[in-house]
Motif scaffolding. Structure first.
Motif, PDB file in Angstrom:
ATOM      1  N   LEU A  87       2.215 -15.746   8.070  1.00 42.74           N
ATOM      2  CA  LEU A  87       2.024 -15.018   6.808  1.00 42.74           C
ATOM      3  C   LEU A  87       0.924 -13.975   6.928  1.00 42.74           C
ATOM      4  O   LEU A  87       1.006 -12.910   6.326  1.00 42.74           O
ATOM      5  N   VAL A  88      -0.098 -14.272   7.706  1.00 42.21           N
ATOM      6  CA  VAL A  88      -1.147 -13.283   7.939  1.00 42.21           C
ATOM      7  C   VAL A  88      -0.555 -12.064   8.630  1.00 42.21           C
ATOM      8  O   VAL A  88      -0.879 -10.923   8.285  1.00 42.21           O
ATOM      9  N   VAL A 105       1.245 -10.079   5.976  1.00 37.45           N
ATOM     10  CA  VAL A 105       0.270  -9.385   5.128  1.00 37.45           C
ATOM     11  C   VAL A 105      -0.288  -8.173   5.860  1.00 37.45           C
ATOM     12  O   VAL A 105      -0.362  -7.068   5.301  1.00 37.45           O
ATOM     13  N   ASP A 106      -0.665  -8.365   7.123  1.00 36.60           N
ATOM     14  CA  ASP A 106      -1.229  -7.252   7.892  1.00 36.60           C
ATOM     15  C   ASP A 106      -0.226  -6.110   8.047  1.00 36.60           C
ATOM     16  O   ASP A 106      -0.563  -4.945   7.865  1.00 36.60           O
ATOM     17  N   GLU A 117       2.450  -5.402   6.170  1.00 37.85           N
ATOM     18  CA  GLU A 117       2.736  -4.760   4.880  1.00 37.85           C
ATOM     19  C   GLU A 117       1.548  -3.950   4.385  1.00 37.85           C
ATOM     20  O   GLU A 117       1.726  -2.862   3.835  1.00 37.85           O
ATOM     21  N   ALA A 118       0.361  -4.467   4.565  1.00 39.92           N
ATOM     22  CA  ALA A 118      -0.831  -3.728   4.129  1.00 39.92           C
ATOM     23  C   ALA A 118      -0.940  -2.412   4.900  1.00 39.92           C
ATOM     24  O   ALA A 118      -1.231  -1.366   4.314  1.00 39.92           O
ATOM     25  N   ARG A 170      -5.763  -5.890   3.152  1.00 36.96           N
ATOM     26  CA  ARG A 170      -5.151  -7.194   2.889  1.00 36.96           C
ATOM     27  C   ARG A 170      -5.350  -7.566   1.415  1.00 36.96           C
ATOM     28  O   ARG A 170      -4.409  -8.002   0.746  1.00 36.96           O
ATOM     29  N   SER A 171      -6.566  -7.399   0.958  1.00 38.61           N
ATOM     30  CA  SER A 171      -6.871  -7.742  -0.437  1.00 38.61           C
ATOM     31  C   SER A 171      -6.045  -6.910  -1.410  1.00 38.61           C
ATOM     32  O   SER A 171      -5.520  -7.436  -2.401  1.00 38.61           O
ATOM     33  N   PHE A 210      -3.157  -5.474  -0.864  1.00 42.13           N
ATOM     34  CA  PHE A 210      -1.746  -5.875  -0.789  1.00 42.13           C
ATOM     35  C   PHE A 210      -1.508  -7.175  -1.556  1.00 42.13           C
ATOM     36  O   PHE A 210      -0.586  -7.266  -2.368  1.00 42.13           O
ATOM     37  N   ILE A 211      -2.365  -8.164  -1.321  1.00 41.77           N
ATOM     38  CA  ILE A 211      -2.197  -9.451  -2.003  1.00 41.77           C
ATOM     39  C   ILE A 211      -2.391  -9.288  -3.505  1.00 41.77           C
ATOM     40  O   ILE A 211      -1.650  -9.859  -4.305  1.00 41.77           O
ATOM     41  N   LEU A 228       0.756  -7.892  -5.014  1.00 40.63           N
ATOM     42  CA  LEU A 228       1.796  -8.925  -5.124  1.00 40.63           C
ATOM     43  C   LEU A 228       1.547  -9.835  -6.319  1.00 40.63           C
ATOM     44  O   LEU A 228       2.484 -10.176  -7.054  1.00 40.63           O
TER      45      LEU A 228
END
Length: 79
Positions: A16-17, A20-21, A23-24, A31-32, A34-35, A38
């Motif tokens: 998942l990391v 996230v990486d 997609e960010a 990362r922050s 992007f999350i 979501l």
């Protein structure tokens, strides 16, 4: 009004990391960021779903009230 930001420490599985990486980076954000986006989308979707549910419930109630008022209206205004 500026948002109040809190710092968190979370644990995620490595796969998942990586998501996230990737997609960010693709969205040119952190990362922050992007999350956070979501989570905002999730909150908006839940609010929208609740509104739809409420409108559907009100539609049924309104339909029943309309049917109940048709009988008296027919007595007042003969067809």
């Amino acid at each position: 009004m500026p948002e109040h930001t809190l710092k968190l420490s979370i644990s995620l599985p490595a796969d998942l990391v990586s998501v996230v990486d990737s997609e960010a980076e693709a969205q040119k954000t952190t990362r922050s960021g992007f999350i956070a986006s979501l989570l905002r989308e999730l909150a908006e979707r839940r609010e929208r779903d609740l509104m739809v549910e409420g409108y559907r419930a009100m539609a049924e109630t309104n339909h029943q009230l309309a049917e109940q008022s048709l009988v008296p209206a027919g007595e007042v205004w003969p067809t």
